[in-house]
Design a protein around this motif. Structure first.
Motif, PDB file in Angstrom:
ATOM      1  N   CYS A   9      42.872  39.158  39.175  1.00 25.82           N
ATOM      2  CA  CYS A   9      43.063  38.980  40.623  1.00 25.82           C
ATOM      3  C   CYS A   9      44.346  38.196  40.896  1.00 25.82           C
ATOM      4  O   CYS A   9      44.913  37.585  39.996  1.00 25.82           O
ATOM      5  CB  CYS A   9      41.865  38.238  41.210  1.00 25.82           C
ATOM      6  SG  CYS A   9      40.286  39.080  40.940  1.00 25.82           S
ATOM      7  N   TYR A  15      37.726  39.595  36.965  1.00 25.42           N
ATOM      8  CA  TYR A  15      36.503  40.220  37.467  1.00 25.42           C
ATOM      9  C   TYR A  15      36.171  41.384  36.547  1.00 25.42           C
ATOM     10  O   TYR A  15      37.046  42.183  36.198  1.00 25.42           O
ATOM     11  CB  TYR A  15      36.694  40.722  38.897  1.00 25.42           C
ATOM     12  CG  TYR A  15      35.521  41.524  39.401  1.00 25.42           C
ATOM     13  CD1 TYR A  15      34.403  40.889  39.919  1.00 25.42           C
ATOM     14  CD2 TYR A  15      35.516  42.916  39.313  1.00 25.42           C
ATOM     15  CE1 TYR A  15      33.303  41.629  40.359  1.00 25.42           C
ATOM     16  CE2 TYR A  15      34.418  43.659  39.740  1.00 25.42           C
ATOM     17  CZ  TYR A  15      33.318  43.002  40.261  1.00 25.42           C
ATOM     18  OH  TYR A  15      32.231  43.722  40.676  1.00 25.42           O
ATOM     19  N   HIS A  29      39.041  48.467  45.202  1.00 27.53           N
ATOM     20  CA  HIS A  29      39.249  47.010  45.149  1.00 27.53           C
ATOM     21  C   HIS A  29      40.445  46.604  45.995  1.00 27.53           C
ATOM     22  O   HIS A  29      40.346  45.693  46.821  1.00 27.53           O
ATOM     23  CB  HIS A  29      39.482  46.549  43.705  1.00 27.53           C
ATOM     24  CG  HIS A  29      38.238  46.369  42.900  1.00 27.53           C
ATOM     25  ND1 HIS A  29      37.237  45.487  43.231  1.00 27.53           N
ATOM     26  CD2 HIS A  29      37.838  46.955  41.745  1.00 27.53           C
ATOM     27  CE1 HIS A  29      36.277  45.534  42.324  1.00 27.53           C
ATOM     28  NE2 HIS A  29      36.620  46.433  41.413  1.00 27.53           N
ATOM     29  N   THR A  38      36.409  40.277  44.819  1.00 31.19           N
ATOM     30  CA  THR A  38      37.836  40.607  44.789  1.00 31.19           C
ATOM     31  C   THR A  38      38.459  40.703  46.179  1.00 31.19           C
ATOM     32  O   THR A  38      39.680  40.625  46.301  1.00 31.19           O
ATOM     33  CB  THR A  38      38.080  41.938  44.035  1.00 31.19           C
ATOM     34  OG1 THR A  38      37.369  42.996  44.673  1.00 31.19           O
ATOM     35  CG2 THR A  38      37.661  41.823  42.580  1.00 31.19           C
ATOM     36  N   ARG A  41      40.859  38.093  46.926  1.00 26.81           N
ATOM     37  CA  ARG A  41      41.770  37.808  45.817  1.00 26.81           C
ATOM     38  C   ARG A  41      42.694  38.989  45.517  1.00 26.81           C
ATOM     39  O   ARG A  41      43.005  39.265  44.374  1.00 26.81           O
ATOM     40  CB  ARG A  41      40.949  37.454  44.576  1.00 26.81           C
ATOM     41  CG  ARG A  41      40.154  36.184  44.735  1.00 26.81           C
ATOM     42  CD  ARG A  41      39.127  36.033  43.627  1.00 26.81           C
ATOM     43  NE  ARG A  41      38.505  34.719  43.651  1.00 26.81           N
ATOM     44  CZ  ARG A  41      37.450  34.410  44.385  1.00 26.81           C
ATOM     45  NH1 ARG A  41      36.902  35.320  45.171  1.00 26.81           N
ATOM     46  NH2 ARG A  41      36.945  33.201  44.347  1.00 26.81           N
ATOM     47  N   LEU A  42      43.105  39.681  46.537  1.00 28.90           N
ATOM     48  CA  LEU A  42      43.934  40.882  46.383  1.00 28.90           C
ATOM     49  C   LEU A  42      45.404  40.519  46.251  1.00 28.90           C
ATOM     50  O   LEU A  42      45.830  39.505  46.782  1.00 28.90           O
ATOM     51  CB  LEU A  42      43.731  41.805  47.585  1.00 28.90           C
ATOM     52  CG  LEU A  42      42.311  42.321  47.772  1.00 28.90           C
ATOM     53  CD1 LEU A  42      42.216  43.142  49.040  1.00 28.90           C
ATOM     54  CD2 LEU A  42      41.857  43.131  46.580  1.00 28.90           C
ATOM     55  N   VAL A  44      44.580  43.277  42.941  1.00 28.93           N
ATOM     56  CA  VAL A  44      44.065  43.165  41.580  1.00 28.93           C
ATOM     57  C   VAL A  44      44.727  44.229  40.726  1.00 28.93           C
ATOM     58  O   VAL A  44      45.210  45.234  41.238  1.00 28.93           O
ATOM     59  CB  VAL A  44      42.522  43.312  41.525  1.00 28.93           C
ATOM     60  CG1 VAL A  44      41.852  42.267  42.386  1.00 28.93           C
ATOM     61  CG2 VAL A  44      42.071  44.705  41.929  1.00 28.93           C
TER      62      VAL A  44
END
Length: 86
Positions: A9, A15, A29, A38, A41-42, A44
Motif C-alpha cells: 500500500c 495486504y 483495489h 486498502t 491506502r491507495l 497499491v
C-alpha cells in the motif's frame, strides 16, 4: 486459476488476499472497490503472488501468509522478486 497475492500500500503496509484474476483485483483495489483496508491506502501494487488450481488451496495459503510476521512476508516478497519479473 486462483491466486494468493500481497499488495504493498501507499503507506508501505502489506495486504494479503486471494482472487481469480490479479488484474481485475488490482483495478478493484485501486478504484476504491477492493478491501476496506486498502481503500485508505491507495494506490497499491502487487508485489507477490502464487497460483493454485483449487480455491480451497489458495484460501489456505492466504491464511498461512496472514499468520506470518511482516519480516517473514518481506522475505517471501524479496525471494519472489529475485526469481521473477513483476
Amino acid at each position: 486459476m486462483n491466486y494468493v497475492y500481497i499488495v504493498k500500500c501507499s503507506d508501505d503496509t502489506l495486504y494479503t488476499g486471494w482472487t481469480t484474476s490479479l488484474e481485475k483485483r488490482l483495478k478493484a483495489h485501486n478504484s476504491g472497490k477492493g478491501a476496506k483496508y486498502t481503500k485508505a491506502r491507495l494506490p497499491v501494487e502487487i508485489v507477490y503472488y502464487e497460483e493454485f488450481e483449487e480455491k480451497k488451496d489458495a484460501m489456505k495459503r492466504e491464511y498461512a501468509i496472514k499468520q506470518l510476521s511482516r519480516q517473514e512476508k518481506l522475505k517471501l516478497i524479496d525471494g519472489f522478486i529475485k526469481n521473477s519479473a513483476i
